[in-house]
Design a protein around this motif. Structure first.
Motif, PDB file in Angstrom:
ATOM      1  N   TRP A 254       0.823  -1.149  -0.271  1.00 38.72           N
ATOM      2  CA  TRP A 254      -0.044   0.062   0.095  1.00 38.72           C
ATOM      3  C   TRP A 254       0.869   1.348  -0.109  1.00 38.72           C
ATOM      4  CZ3 TRP A 254      -4.228   2.154  -1.276  1.00 38.72           C
ATOM      5  CH2 TRP A 254      -4.605   3.442  -0.759  1.00 38.72           C
ATOM      6  N   THR A 255       1.996   1.463   0.811  1.00 42.43           N
ATOM      7  CA  THR A 255       2.720   2.504   0.789  1.00 42.43           C
ATOM      8  C   THR A 255       3.726   2.520  -0.536  1.00 42.43           C
ATOM      9  OG1 THR A 255       4.525   1.295   1.991  1.00 42.43           O
ATOM     10  CG2 THR A 255       3.063   2.446   3.414  1.00 42.43           C
ATOM     11  N   LYS A 256       3.920   1.300  -1.007  1.00 43.77           N
ATOM     12  CA  LYS A 256       4.447   1.503  -2.427  1.00 43.77           C
ATOM     13  C   LYS A 256       3.689   2.091  -3.385  1.00 43.77           C
ATOM     14  CE  LYS A 256       7.610  -2.572  -1.609  1.00 43.77           C
ATOM     15  NZ  LYS A 256       7.842  -4.000  -2.103  1.00 43.77           N
ATOM     16  N   LEU A 257       2.314   1.921  -3.233  1.00 44.69           N
ATOM     17  CA  LEU A 257       1.326   2.461  -4.139  1.00 44.69           C
ATOM     18  C   LEU A 257       1.406   4.016  -4.079  1.00 44.69           C
ATOM     19  CD1 LEU A 257      -0.722   1.835  -6.579  1.00 44.69           C
ATOM     20  CD2 LEU A 257      -2.382   1.409  -4.945  1.00 44.69           C
ATOM     21  N   ILE A 258       1.395   4.371  -2.828  1.00 42.46           N
ATOM     22  CA  ILE A 258       1.482   5.709  -2.290  1.00 42.46           C
ATOM     23  C   ILE A 258       2.743   6.466  -3.165  1.00 42.46           C
ATOM     24  CG2 ILE A 258       1.388   7.241  -0.659  1.00 42.46           C
ATOM     25  CD1 ILE A 258      -0.379   5.598   1.091  1.00 42.46           C
ATOM     26  N   ALA A 259       3.577   5.775  -2.887  1.00 43.13           N
ATOM     27  CA  ALA A 259       4.924   6.348  -3.386  1.00 43.13           C
ATOM     28  C   ALA A 259       4.821   6.832  -4.675  1.00 43.13           C
ATOM     29  CB  ALA A 259       6.155   5.404  -3.133  1.00 43.13           C
ATOM     30  N   LEU A 260       4.200   5.915  -5.652  1.00 39.13           N
ATOM     31  CA  LEU A 260       4.010   6.094  -7.088  1.00 39.13           C
ATOM     32  C   LEU A 260       3.545   7.420  -7.292  1.00 39.13           C
ATOM     33  CD1 LEU A 260       2.981   2.633  -8.520  1.00 39.13           C
ATOM     34  CD2 LEU A 260       5.319   3.735  -8.895  1.00 39.13           C
ATOM     35  N   ALA A 261       2.426   7.632  -6.515  1.00 38.06           N
ATOM     36  CA  ALA A 261       1.628   8.865  -6.734  1.00 38.06           C
ATOM     37  C   ALA A 261       2.330  10.030  -6.213  1.00 38.06           C
ATOM     38  CB  ALA A 261       0.296   8.838  -6.059  1.00 38.06           C
ATOM     39  N   ALA A 262       3.245   9.727  -5.207  1.00 34.70           N
ATOM     40  CA  ALA A 262       4.043  10.790  -4.858  1.00 34.70           C
ATOM     41  C   ALA A 262       5.434  11.238  -5.523  1.00 34.70           C
ATOM     42  CB  ALA A 262       4.416  10.517  -3.246  1.00 34.70           C
ATOM     43  N   LEU A 263       5.681  10.321  -6.431  1.00 34.48           N
ATOM     44  CA  LEU A 263       7.077  10.320  -6.845  1.00 34.48           C
ATOM     45  C   LEU A 263       7.271  11.967  -7.482  1.00 34.48           C
ATOM     46  CD1 LEU A 263       7.454   7.367  -9.214  1.00 34.48           C
ATOM     47  CD2 LEU A 263       8.901   8.252  -7.245  1.00 34.48           C
ATOM     48  N   PRO A 264       6.378  12.716  -8.213  1.00 38.97           N
ATOM     49  CA  PRO A 264       6.908  13.974  -8.353  1.00 38.97           C
ATOM     50  C   PRO A 264       7.386  14.933  -7.241  1.00 38.97           C
ATOM     51  CG  PRO A 264       4.942  13.490  -9.572  1.00 38.97           C
ATOM     52  CD  PRO A 264       4.935  12.337  -8.317  1.00 38.97           C
ATOM     53  N   VAL A 265       6.553  14.853  -6.253  1.00 36.88           N
ATOM     54  CA  VAL A 265       6.894  15.523  -5.032  1.00 36.88           C
ATOM     55  C   VAL A 265       8.234  15.041  -4.493  1.00 36.88           C
ATOM     56  CG1 VAL A 265       6.077  16.074  -2.496  1.00 36.88           C
ATOM     57  CG2 VAL A 265       4.529  16.035  -4.441  1.00 36.88           C
ATOM     58  N   LEU A 266       8.333  13.684  -4.390  1.00 35.31           N
ATOM     59  CA  LEU A 266       9.676  13.364  -3.782  1.00 35.31           C
ATOM     60  C   LEU A 266      10.813  13.690  -4.794  1.00 35.31           C
ATOM     61  CD1 LEU A 266       8.739   9.688  -3.174  1.00 35.31           C
ATOM     62  CD2 LEU A 266       8.897  11.495  -1.312  1.00 35.31           C
ATOM     63  N   GLY A 267      10.528  13.677  -6.099  1.00 33.99           N
ATOM     64  CA  GLY A 267      11.692  14.149  -6.808  1.00 33.99           C
ATOM     65  C   GLY A 267      12.207  15.436  -6.615  1.00 33.99           C
ATOM     66  N   ARG A 268      10.995  16.499  -6.542  1.00 35.55           N
ATOM     67  CA  ARG A 268      11.597  17.780  -6.183  1.00 35.55           C
ATOM     68  C   ARG A 268      12.148  18.044  -4.819  1.00 35.55           C
ATOM     69  NH1 ARG A 268       6.366  18.534  -8.472  1.00 35.55           N
ATOM     70  NH2 ARG A 268       5.179  18.575  -6.490  1.00 35.55           N
ATOM     71  N   PHE A 269      11.529  17.215  -3.867  1.00 38.07           N
ATOM     72  CA  PHE A 269      12.386  17.369  -2.595  1.00 38.07           C
ATOM     73  C   PHE A 269      13.826  16.704  -2.589  1.00 38.07           C
ATOM     74  CE2 PHE A 269      13.752  14.702   1.257  1.00 38.07           C
ATOM     75  CZ  PHE A 269      13.630  15.667   2.346  1.00 38.07           C
ATOM     76  N   LYS A 270      13.861  15.603  -3.358  1.00 41.48           N
ATOM     77  CA  LYS A 270      15.483  15.266  -3.245  1.00 41.48           C
ATOM     78  C   LYS A 270      16.342  16.346  -4.040  1.00 41.48           C
ATOM     79  CE  LYS A 270      18.051  11.428  -5.563  1.00 41.48           C
ATOM     80  NZ  LYS A 270      18.094  10.279  -6.354  1.00 41.48           N
ATOM     81  N   LYS A 271      15.838  16.802  -5.105  1.00 45.20           N
ATOM     82  CA  LYS A 271      16.501  18.048  -5.972  1.00 45.20           C
ATOM     83  C   LYS A 271      17.052  19.117  -5.123  1.00 45.20           C
ATOM     84  CE  LYS A 271      16.529  21.005 -10.228  1.00 45.20           C
ATOM     85  NZ  LYS A 271      15.832  21.204 -11.336  1.00 45.20           N
ATOM     86  N   ARG A 272      15.887  19.651  -4.115  1.00 42.80           N
ATOM     87  CA  ARG A 272      16.175  20.808  -3.430  1.00 42.80           C
ATOM     88  C   ARG A 272      17.209  20.433  -2.113  1.00 42.80           C
ATOM     89  NH1 ARG A 272      10.991  24.019  -0.624  1.00 42.80           N
ATOM     90  NH2 ARG A 272      12.357  25.570   0.464  1.00 42.80           N
ATOM     91  N   VAL A 273      17.190  19.186  -1.783  1.00 41.51           N
ATOM     92  CA  VAL A 273      18.267  19.005  -0.677  1.00 41.51           C
ATOM     93  C   VAL A 273      19.533  18.233  -1.221  1.00 41.51           C
ATOM     94  CG1 VAL A 273      16.297  18.822   1.005  1.00 41.51           C
ATOM     95  CG2 VAL A 273      17.201  16.782  -0.050  1.00 41.51           C
ATOM     96  N   ASP A 274      19.348  17.960  -2.304  1.00 41.29           N
ATOM     97  CA  ASP A 274      20.785  17.324  -2.892  1.00 41.29           C
ATOM     98  C   ASP A 274      21.939  18.126  -2.954  1.00 41.29           C
ATOM     99  OD1 ASP A 274      22.584  15.827  -4.536  1.00 41.29           O
ATOM    100  OD2 ASP A 274      21.228  15.617  -6.311  1.00 41.29           O
ATOM    101  N   PRO A 275      22.774  17.525  -1.963  1.00 42.00           N
ATOM    102  CA  PRO A 275      24.074  18.392  -1.911  1.00 42.00           C
ATOM    103  C   PRO A 275      25.061  18.852  -3.190  1.00 42.00           C
ATOM    104  CG  PRO A 275      24.343  16.097  -1.104  1.00 42.00           C
ATOM    105  CD  PRO A 275      23.047  16.148  -1.453  1.00 42.00           C
ATOM    106  N   ARG A 276      24.823  17.782  -4.154  1.00 49.36           N
ATOM    107  CA  ARG A 276      25.392  18.117  -5.714  1.00 49.36           C
ATOM    108  C   ARG A 276      25.090  19.549  -6.016  1.00 49.36           C
ATOM    109  NH1 ARG A 276      23.781  13.277  -9.113  1.00 49.36           N
ATOM    110  NH2 ARG A 276      21.697  14.104  -8.500  1.00 49.36           N
ATOM    111  N   GLY A 277      24.074  19.973  -5.533  1.00 48.55           N
ATOM    112  CA  GLY A 277      23.534  21.439  -6.302  1.00 48.55           C
ATOM    113  C   GLY A 277      24.191  22.316  -5.596  1.00 48.55           C
ATOM    114  N   TYR A 278      24.917  22.216  -4.584  1.00 50.16           N
ATOM    115  CA  TYR A 278      25.504  23.191  -3.721  1.00 50.16           C
ATOM    116  C   TYR A 278      27.163  22.835  -3.606  1.00 50.16           C
ATOM    117  CZ  TYR A 278      20.699  23.602  -2.586  1.00 50.16           C
ATOM    118  OH  TYR A 278      19.291  23.907  -2.567  1.00 50.16           O
TER     119      TYR A 278
END
Length: 341
Positions: A254-278
């Motif tokens: 069930w949480t894996k299914l929710i993760a699929l729906a949340a992928l765009p949000v998770l992607g933006r979160f990852k990009k925002r805190v990704d240390p490579r960008g800084y």
């Protein structure tokens, strides 16, 4: 040649940097075999060095034994020749941090009025921007005067790279009240308030650790011990949070299914805190622009370090640091040590 991956990362990053910055030119310094892939690149000059400073080499080895190391040769490109011209405007390395700082200080020397260089980098904040912080590990023990110098140099860095002519400055402390902190911090606060009153920096006052990420100020000043601990703690927390989120989203079907729906949000979160960008820390206070990339940087992260160094050179960071230091020191009353000198 430096970093955990060497040319397998730095060369693709350099190629991408040249493609995205049509006005830039690169001097690639390294051993002949490693540079062969870049032969024939436009706006690119190959500079051969026969030795390499290893990531675990002691500083003494880099300074005294490996006199033709790629790191030493690269920094030497910033030294003016007899006519006053330099082959390069900035140097970027992912190599041994201690060796880079020692070689840069030995070869380039510090600016007049600067006792010690400092390492400055950025951390993301809640305002969708980032907070600059220094010192991040170059100086474990600092005097109040050193912290004032860091504030002036950091202000010049933010003004040059971020286009903020009057960046706000905070002194990292255990509380916002002026009565808190060690004797060194209290005295540093007095010096910073005086410099702020004279208009040399835009000093806000003491800030706490959480202010780094809320974006309370543009620049946070601290000694290298505190700064390095704060940086490593932040990086560890970011990694832990990402791991926690991954574990919770993969716990059940069930949480894996929710993760699929949340992928765009998770992607933006990852990009925002990704240390490579800084990636790309400036070694401030030297008579040349030297930038340190994380040793574990991939091509994207190393490319960001190149871009930060390019922006610093293009916006004449070195001149801005020099001018601010001169203005501030001239306006400050002489200390007992200055009078004795």
């Amino acid at each position: 040649m430096g970093g955990d991956h060497g040319p397998s990362v730095t060369l693709p990053a350099c190629r991408a940097f040249l493609d995205s910055h049509p006005q830039a030119e690169l001097l690639l310094v390294g051993q002949a075999d490693a540079l062969r892939e870049a032969a024939g690149w436009s706006r690119c000059t190959l500079v051969e060095a026969t030795e390499v400073v290893a990531m675990d080499d002691p500083v003494e080895v880099a300074l005294r034994r490996k006199r033709d190391s790629s790191m030493r040769v690269a920094i030497s490109q910033l030294k003016p020749d007899d006519s006053g011209a330099m082959r390069a405007d900035a140097c970027v390395s992912a190599g041994n941090t201690g060796a880079l700082m020692a070689l840069a200080r030995y070869l380039l020397k510090t600016l007049d009025g600067i006792d010690r260089p400092a390492i400055a980098s950025v951390l993301p904040n809640e305002k969708g921007a980032y907070t600059t912080m220094l010192d991040l590990g170059a100086n474990v023990d600092c005097t109040p005067e050193h912290l004032l110098q860091f504030a002036v140099m950091g202000s010049a860095l933010v003004a040059a790279i971020d286009g903020k002519p009057d960046p706000t400055v905070g002194l990292l402390n255990i509380g916002a009240e002026v009565i808190k902190g060690s004797d060194v911090i209290k005295r540093a606060g007095e010096l910073l308030r005086a410099a702020g009153a004279d208009g040399h920096i835009h000093y806000i006052g003491n800030v706490e650790g959480n202010d780094i990420f809320t974006g309370t100020v543009d620049l946070v000043v601290c000694d290298g011990f505190v700064g390095n601990v704060a940086l490593k703690t932040s990086e560890g927390l970011a990694h832990a949070l990402a791991q926690f989120i991954k574990e919770e989203f993969t716990r059940t079907w069930w949480t894996k299914l929710i993760a699929l729906a949340a992928l765009p949000v998770l992607g933006r979160f990852k990009k925002r805190v990704d240390p490579r960008g800084y990636n790309g820390a400036a070694l401030l206070g030297l008579r040349g622009l030297v930038f340190k990339s994380h040793g574990s940087a991939d091509a994207m992260a190393f490319g960001n370090a190149l871009a930060r160094a390019y922006d610093a050179a293009r916006n004449r960071l070195l001149d801005q640091v020099h001018d601010r230091i001169v203005e501030t020191l001239e306006a400050m009353p002489a200390t007992p040590a200055d009078a004795a000198a």
